[in-house]
Motif scaffolding. Sequence first.
Motif, PDB file in Angstrom:
ATOM      1  N   LEU A  15      12.719  -0.401  -1.283  1.00 46.42           N
ATOM      2  CA  LEU A  15      11.486   0.381  -1.224  1.00 46.42           C
ATOM      3  C   LEU A  15      11.405   1.351  -2.390  1.00 46.42           C
ATOM      4  O   LEU A  15      12.401   1.975  -2.763  1.00 46.42           O
ATOM      5  CB  LEU A  15      11.411   1.164   0.086  1.00 46.42           C
ATOM      6  CG  LEU A  15      11.377   0.351   1.390  1.00 46.42           C
ATOM      7  CD1 LEU A  15      11.460   1.291   2.587  1.00 46.42           C
ATOM      8  CD2 LEU A  15      10.133  -0.507   1.470  1.00 46.42           C
ATOM      9  N   ALA A  16      10.212   1.470  -2.953  1.00 49.30           N
ATOM     10  CA  ALA A  16       9.980   2.464  -3.995  1.00 49.30           C
ATOM     11  C   ALA A  16       9.923   3.855  -3.378  1.00 49.30           C
ATOM     12  O   ALA A  16       9.688   4.001  -2.175  1.00 49.30           O
ATOM     13  CB  ALA A  16       8.676   2.148  -4.723  1.00 49.30           C
ATOM     14  N   PRO A  17      10.139   4.907  -4.173  1.00 52.52           N
ATOM     15  CA  PRO A  17      10.027   6.269  -3.632  1.00 52.52           C
ATOM     16  C   PRO A  17       8.614   6.552  -3.128  1.00 52.52           C
ATOM     17  O   PRO A  17       7.653   5.900  -3.534  1.00 52.52           O
ATOM     18  CB  PRO A  17      10.361   7.144  -4.851  1.00 52.52           C
ATOM     19  CG  PRO A  17      11.113   6.251  -5.781  1.00 52.52           C
ATOM     20  CD  PRO A  17      10.544   4.881  -5.589  1.00 52.52           C
ATOM     21  N   GLY A  18       8.512   7.531  -2.259  1.00 54.68           N
ATOM     22  CA  GLY A  18       7.203   7.947  -1.786  1.00 54.68           C
ATOM     23  C   GLY A  18       6.937   7.577  -0.345  1.00 54.68           C
ATOM     24  O   GLY A  18       7.828   7.127   0.374  1.00 54.68           O
ATOM     25  N   PRO A  19       5.691   7.759   0.097  1.00 57.22           N
ATOM     26  CA  PRO A  19       5.338   7.496   1.495  1.00 57.22           C
ATOM     27  C   PRO A  19       5.569   6.040   1.885  1.00 57.22           C
ATOM     28  O   PRO A  19       5.462   5.131   1.044  1.00 57.22           O
ATOM     29  CB  PRO A  19       3.841   7.840   1.546  1.00 57.22           C
ATOM     30  CG  PRO A  19       3.606   8.752   0.394  1.00 57.22           C
ATOM     31  CD  PRO A  19       4.558   8.309  -0.672  1.00 57.22           C
ATOM     32  N   VAL A  20       5.855   5.825   3.167  1.00 60.53           N
ATOM     33  CA  VAL A  20       6.003   4.471   3.693  1.00 60.53           C
ATOM     34  C   VAL A  20       5.144   4.330   4.942  1.00 60.53           C
ATOM     35  O   VAL A  20       5.004   5.264   5.726  1.00 60.53           O
ATOM     36  CB  VAL A  20       7.469   4.121   4.032  1.00 60.53           C
ATOM     37  CG1 VAL A  20       8.286   3.947   2.764  1.00 60.53           C
ATOM     38  CG2 VAL A  20       8.101   5.173   4.940  1.00 60.53           C
ATOM     39  N   ALA A  21       4.564   3.154   5.104  1.00 59.41           N
ATOM     40  CA  ALA A  21       3.847   2.810   6.327  1.00 59.41           C
ATOM     41  C   ALA A  21       4.839   2.213   7.306  1.00 59.41           C
ATOM     42  O   ALA A  21       5.691   1.411   6.924  1.00 59.41           O
ATOM     43  CB  ALA A  21       2.737   1.813   6.021  1.00 59.41           C
ATOM     44  N   VAL A  22       4.740   2.613   8.577  1.00 58.40           N
ATOM     45  CA  VAL A  22       5.723   2.216   9.581  1.00 58.40           C
ATOM     46  C   VAL A  22       4.998   1.782  10.859  1.00 58.40           C
ATOM     47  O   VAL A  22       4.000   2.391  11.264  1.00 58.40           O
ATOM     48  CB  VAL A  22       6.689   3.376   9.913  1.00 58.40           C
ATOM     49  CG1 VAL A  22       7.714   2.940  10.951  1.00 58.40           C
ATOM     50  CG2 VAL A  22       7.380   3.884   8.651  1.00 58.40           C
ATOM     51  N   ASP A  23       5.533   0.754  11.502  1.00 56.64           N
ATOM     52  CA  ASP A  23       5.046   0.326  12.810  1.00 56.64           C
ATOM     53  C   ASP A  23       6.215  -0.272  13.580  1.00 56.64           C
ATOM     54  O   ASP A  23       7.272  -0.560  12.994  1.00 56.64           O
ATOM     55  CB  ASP A  23       3.917  -0.699  12.659  1.00 56.64           C
ATOM     56  CG  ASP A  23       3.213  -0.990  13.977  1.00 56.64           C
ATOM     57  OD1 ASP A  23       2.966  -0.038  14.745  1.00 56.64           O
ATOM     58  OD2 ASP A  23       2.927  -2.170  14.252  1.00 56.64           O
ATOM     59  N   THR A  24       6.037  -0.460  14.875  1.00 59.77           N
ATOM     60  CA  THR A  24       7.085  -1.063  15.693  1.00 59.77           C
ATOM     61  C   THR A  24       6.479  -2.121  16.603  1.00 59.77           C
ATOM     62  O   THR A  24       5.298  -2.062  16.958  1.00 59.77           O
ATOM     63  CB  THR A  24       7.804  -0.023  16.575  1.00 59.77           C
ATOM     64  OG1 THR A  24       6.858   0.568  17.487  1.00 59.77           O
ATOM     65  CG2 THR A  24       8.449   1.067  15.734  1.00 59.77           C
ATOM     66  N   HIS A 159      -1.593   2.578   3.885  1.00 59.05           N
ATOM     67  CA  HIS A 159      -1.687   3.443   2.701  1.00 59.05           C
ATOM     68  C   HIS A 159      -3.147   3.590   2.251  1.00 59.05           C
ATOM     69  O   HIS A 159      -3.610   4.699   1.951  1.00 59.05           O
ATOM     70  CB  HIS A 159      -0.851   2.884   1.549  1.00 59.05           C
ATOM     71  CG  HIS A 159       0.615   3.041   1.710  1.00 59.05           C
ATOM     72  ND1 HIS A 159       1.388   2.159   2.430  1.00 59.05           N
ATOM     73  CD2 HIS A 159       1.471   3.986   1.241  1.00 59.05           C
ATOM     74  CE1 HIS A 159       2.644   2.539   2.396  1.00 59.05           C
ATOM     75  NE2 HIS A 159       2.728   3.651   1.688  1.00 59.05           N
ATOM     76  N   ALA A 160      -3.863   2.477   2.196  1.00 65.22           N
ATOM     77  CA  ALA A 160      -5.263   2.517   1.767  1.00 65.22           C
ATOM     78  C   ALA A 160      -6.119   3.271   2.779  1.00 65.22           C
ATOM     79  O   ALA A 160      -7.035   4.022   2.397  1.00 65.22           O
ATOM     80  CB  ALA A 160      -5.793   1.095   1.581  1.00 65.22           C
ATOM     81  N   LEU A 161      -5.828   3.102   4.057  1.00 63.81           N
ATOM     82  CA  LEU A 161      -6.554   3.851   5.083  1.00 63.81           C
ATOM     83  C   LEU A 161      -6.350   5.345   4.915  1.00 63.81           C
ATOM     84  O   LEU A 161      -7.307   6.137   5.021  1.00 63.81           O
ATOM     85  CB  LEU A 161      -6.096   3.422   6.474  1.00 63.81           C
ATOM     86  CG  LEU A 161      -6.696   2.157   7.059  1.00 63.81           C
ATOM     87  CD1 LEU A 161      -6.047   1.859   8.405  1.00 63.81           C
ATOM     88  CD2 LEU A 161      -8.208   2.268   7.214  1.00 63.81           C
ATOM     89  N   ARG A 162      -5.118   5.739   4.688  1.00 65.44           N
ATOM     90  CA  ARG A 162      -4.838   7.167   4.517  1.00 65.44           C
ATOM     91  C   ARG A 162      -5.675   7.747   3.367  1.00 65.44           C
ATOM     92  O   ARG A 162      -6.263   8.832   3.506  1.00 65.44           O
ATOM     93  CB  ARG A 162      -3.352   7.382   4.237  1.00 65.44           C
ATOM     94  CG  ARG A 162      -2.991   8.830   3.976  1.00 65.44           C
ATOM     95  CD  ARG A 162      -1.613   8.963   3.374  1.00 65.44           C
ATOM     96  NE  ARG A 162      -1.359  10.299   2.904  1.00 65.44           N
ATOM     97  CZ  ARG A 162      -0.546  10.624   1.901  1.00 65.44           C
ATOM     98  NH1 ARG A 162       0.106   9.670   1.256  1.00 65.44           N
ATOM     99  NH2 ARG A 162      -0.377  11.878   1.547  1.00 65.44           N
ATOM    100  N   GLU A 163      -5.743   7.036   2.269  1.00 62.76           N
ATOM    101  CA  GLU A 163      -6.497   7.529   1.112  1.00 62.76           C
ATOM    102  C   GLU A 163      -7.973   7.738   1.466  1.00 62.76           C
ATOM    103  O   GLU A 163      -8.566   8.785   1.141  1.00 62.76           O
ATOM    104  CB  GLU A 163      -6.357   6.539  -0.043  1.00 62.76           C
ATOM    105  CG  GLU A 163      -7.051   6.974  -1.317  1.00 62.76           C
ATOM    106  CD  GLU A 163      -6.833   6.004  -2.460  1.00 62.76           C
ATOM    107  OE1 GLU A 163      -7.578   6.099  -3.456  1.00 62.76           O
ATOM    108  OE2 GLU A 163      -5.926   5.156  -2.365  1.00 62.76           O
ATOM    109  N   LYS A 164      -8.564   6.754   2.136  1.00 59.66           N
ATOM    110  CA  LYS A 164      -9.981   6.856   2.502  1.00 59.66           C
ATOM    111  C   LYS A 164     -10.218   7.905   3.586  1.00 59.66           C
ATOM    112  O   LYS A 164     -11.198   8.656   3.530  1.00 59.66           O
ATOM    113  CB  LYS A 164     -10.484   5.495   2.976  1.00 59.66           C
ATOM    114  CG  LYS A 164     -10.505   4.419   1.912  1.00 59.66           C
ATOM    115  CD  LYS A 164     -11.529   4.715   0.836  1.00 59.66           C
ATOM    116  CE  LYS A 164     -11.640   3.568  -0.146  1.00 59.66           C
ATOM    117  NZ  LYS A 164     -12.630   3.854  -1.229  1.00 59.66           N
TER     118      LYS A 164
END
Length: 205
Positions: A15-24, A159-164
């Motif tokens: 994984l690259a640095p920065g935020p990650v999207a997570v689900d279970t 990630h795209a949802l968060r931006e919008k």
Amino acid sequence: MTVHFHEEDLPEGVLAPGPVAVDTETMGLQLGRDRLCVVQISDGRGDEHLVRFAVGSAYDAPNLKAVLADPERLKIYHFARFDIASIRAYLGIVAAPVYCTKIVSRLVRTYTDRHGLKDLVREVLGQEISKQQQQTDWGGPELSDAQKDYAAADVRYLHALREKLDERLAREGRVALAQACFDFLPARALLDLAGWGEQDIFAHI
């Protein structure tokens, strides 16, 4: 865009640095009864990683735990309350700091009661995702390609949802309110695990 499948832990350094999207994915929606089967994670750069845990797993997963518990990495969820509780119950960590697209949807999309991920992705991003595999057996010895695709899609758009959604939070003047909700989510998850899932402890009666 590639879906990577792993058993019992996330490989180091994928994984690259920065935020990650997570689900279970779990065997059901009752905490304490329905075991954690899969954790999905994405750094937002096009690939999704699925970590599957077998029956009887020790849930050691040091690489995955390091990412989820990293206080410098924002974790983006849709319905964070449940995912945080499941991760806490099985991996023994608090996967924070938190951003929850479902909470933001409720704060900024007050014109609708449709706050599921499918509806949110359709309206905000103009994309279609399938929920056909939602109620399937995530604890079996093998996961189908359809299950893997479904699980990956649950983190693909966060990630795209968060931006919008951040744009709408700013427009409606609710950024601070959203952050206060996010800050409380780990405690809300602990209350769920401790038996206060259905009781509003803030209620007068």
